[in-house]
Motif scaffolding. Structure first.
Motif, mmCIF file in Angstrom:
data_model
loop_
_atom_site.group_PDB
_atom_site.id
_atom_site.type_symbol
_atom_site.label_atom_id
_atom_site.label_comp_id
_atom_site.label_asym_id
_atom_site.label_seq_id
_atom_site.Cartn_x
_atom_site.Cartn_y
_atom_site.Cartn_z
ATOM 1 N N GLN A 88 34.886 33.335 31.530
ATOM 2 C CA GLN A 88 35.666 32.126 31.285
ATOM 3 C C GLN A 88 37.167 32.373 31.358
ATOM 4 N N ALA A 89 37.585 33.603 31.055
ATOM 5 C CA ALA A 89 39.018 33.910 31.100
ATOM 6 C C ALA A 89 39.591 33.722 32.498
ATOM 7 N N PHE A 90 38.749 33.882 33.515
ATOM 8 C CA PHE A 90 39.234 33.780 34.893
ATOM 9 C C PHE A 90 39.316 32.332 35.378
ATOM 10 N N LEU A 91 38.915 31.394 34.510
ATOM 11 C CA LEU A 91 39.022 29.982 34.865
ATOM 12 C C LEU A 91 40.374 29.394 34.484
ATOM 13 N N VAL A 92 41.182 30.167 33.751
ATOM 14 C CA VAL A 92 42.493 29.671 33.337
ATOM 15 C C VAL A 92 43.358 29.389 34.558
ATOM 16 N N GLN A 93 43.350 30.299 35.508
ATOM 17 C CA GLN A 93 44.020 30.091 36.797
ATOM 18 C C GLN A 93 42.978 30.309 37.885
ATOM 19 N N ALA A 94 42.052 29.378 37.939
ATOM 20 C CA ALA A 94 40.885 29.534 38.794
ATOM 21 C C ALA A 94 41.249 29.718 40.260
ATOM 22 N N ASP A 95 42.332 29.105 40.706
ATOM 23 C CA ASP A 95 42.698 29.226 42.111
ATOM 24 C C ASP A 95 43.025 30.660 42.497
ATOM 25 N N ALA A 96 43.480 31.465 41.533
ATOM 26 C CA ALA A 96 43.856 32.852 41.814
ATOM 27 C C ALA A 96 42.777 33.854 41.411
ATOM 28 N N PHE A 97 42.005 33.521 40.358
ATOM 29 C CA PHE A 97 41.128 34.533 39.779
ATOM 30 C C PHE A 97 39.636 34.199 39.814
ATOM 31 N N LEU A 98 39.263 33.049 40.384
ATOM 32 C CA LEU A 98 37.854 32.664 40.386
ATOM 33 C C LEU A 98 36.973 33.712 41.048
ATOM 34 N N TRP A 99 37.491 34.354 42.069
ATOM 35 C CA TRP A 99 36.695 35.326 42.823
ATOM 36 C C TRP A 99 36.339 36.560 41.999
ATOM 37 N N LEU A 100 37.028 36.741 40.858
ATOM 38 C CA LEU A 100 36.758 37.905 40.012
ATOM 39 C C LEU A 100 35.593 37.684 39.042
ATOM 40 N N ILE A 101 35.130 36.450 38.910
ATOM 41 C CA ILE A 101 34.082 36.151 37.929
ATOM 42 C C ILE A 101 32.807 36.989 38.151
ATOM 43 N N PRO A 102 32.297 37.115 39.383
ATOM 44 C CA PRO A 102 31.093 37.937 39.549
ATOM 45 C C PRO A 102 31.282 39.387 39.105
ATOM 46 N N PHE A 103 32.478 39.927 39.291
ATOM 47 C CA PHE A 103 32.737 41.301 38.880
ATOM 48 C C PHE A 103 32.718 41.421 37.351
#
Length: 232
Positions: A88-103
């Protein structure tokens, strides 16, 4: 006859053994906050014990590989179910960090599960056919949890010892034995039902670990109740 026993798991196809490990690990996360359903470990930890039991009769290398895989899959299910919120932390700036969620949601649990896997390898090296294997299991996984939380990753989140710490009366024991001691107690006590289905040893001694676990849990609970009462 119970659905899962060492003999049944040994006879089951590999995919079903893998699924049993993954599901048991995932359900184990219910023992942690915010649920705090620590008795669930008395159902899930024996599954992992049985999966190690199921390696009996295999050449040592294959037995260690199968034990590692069972532990890794159990750990994967456990950490995915318990740490999914990190994504969920990577949804704060989803445009930049969404791709990191699977990791974060899969990669980190897959890495942390290595410690559970190696803990099961150590347990298999110490394995016996009787109730004594419960202590081998508890000691090996406690060492793995200590390595994960203190020596190597510095990430002790969801240490098995926290399962008992969800009850303040059990948590009082940490003032004496620390998290490591609480982890050992949790693993030994809550894996003890597996001893009732030991593939070796005398049938008379099989209930002994469970009886000792009940006494230890009762003592920890009573001691914690007394300590809390004395502090009022």
């Amino acid at each position: 006859q119970p659905m899962l026993t060492p003999d049944r798991l040994r006879a089951a196809p590999a995919r079903w053994r893998a699924l049993a490990a993954l599901v048991a690990g995932g359900l184990s996360a219910l023992a942690m906050p915010p649920f705090g359903l620590w008795p669930v470990l008395a159902l899930t930890l024996p599954v992992l014990v049985f999966l190690i039991d199921a390696t009996a009769g295999l050449p040592l290398r294959r037995a260690l590989t199968a034990s590692f895989l069972a532990g890794w899959l159990f750990g994967l299910g456990y950490f995915v179910a318990g740490l999914w919120w990190i994504g969920q932390a990577f949804l704060v700036q989803a445009d930049a960090f969404l791709w990191l969620i699977p990791f974060a949601v899969l990669g980190l649990p897959a890495y942390l599960a290595l410690y559970t896997g190696f803990g099961c390898v150590l347990a298999r090296l110490l394995w016996t056919g009787g109730p004594g294997r419960i202590l081998a299991f508890a000691a090996a996984l406690t060492l793995a949890e200590t390595a994960r939380g203190a020596w190597l990753t510095g990430f002790p989140w969801n240490d098995f010892g926290y399962a008992l710490a969800t009850d303040l009366r059990f948590a009082q024991a940490a003032s004496v034995v620390g998290l490591t001691g609480l982890c050992l107690a949790a693993l030994a006590c809550l894996a003890s039902p597996a001893a009732l289905f030991s593939p070796g040893g005398s049938p008379r001694t099989r209930p002994l670990p469970l009886a000792l676990a009940v006494l230890l849990n009762g003592g920890l609970w009573a001691g914690g109740q007394w300590r809390l009462g004395a502090s009022e």
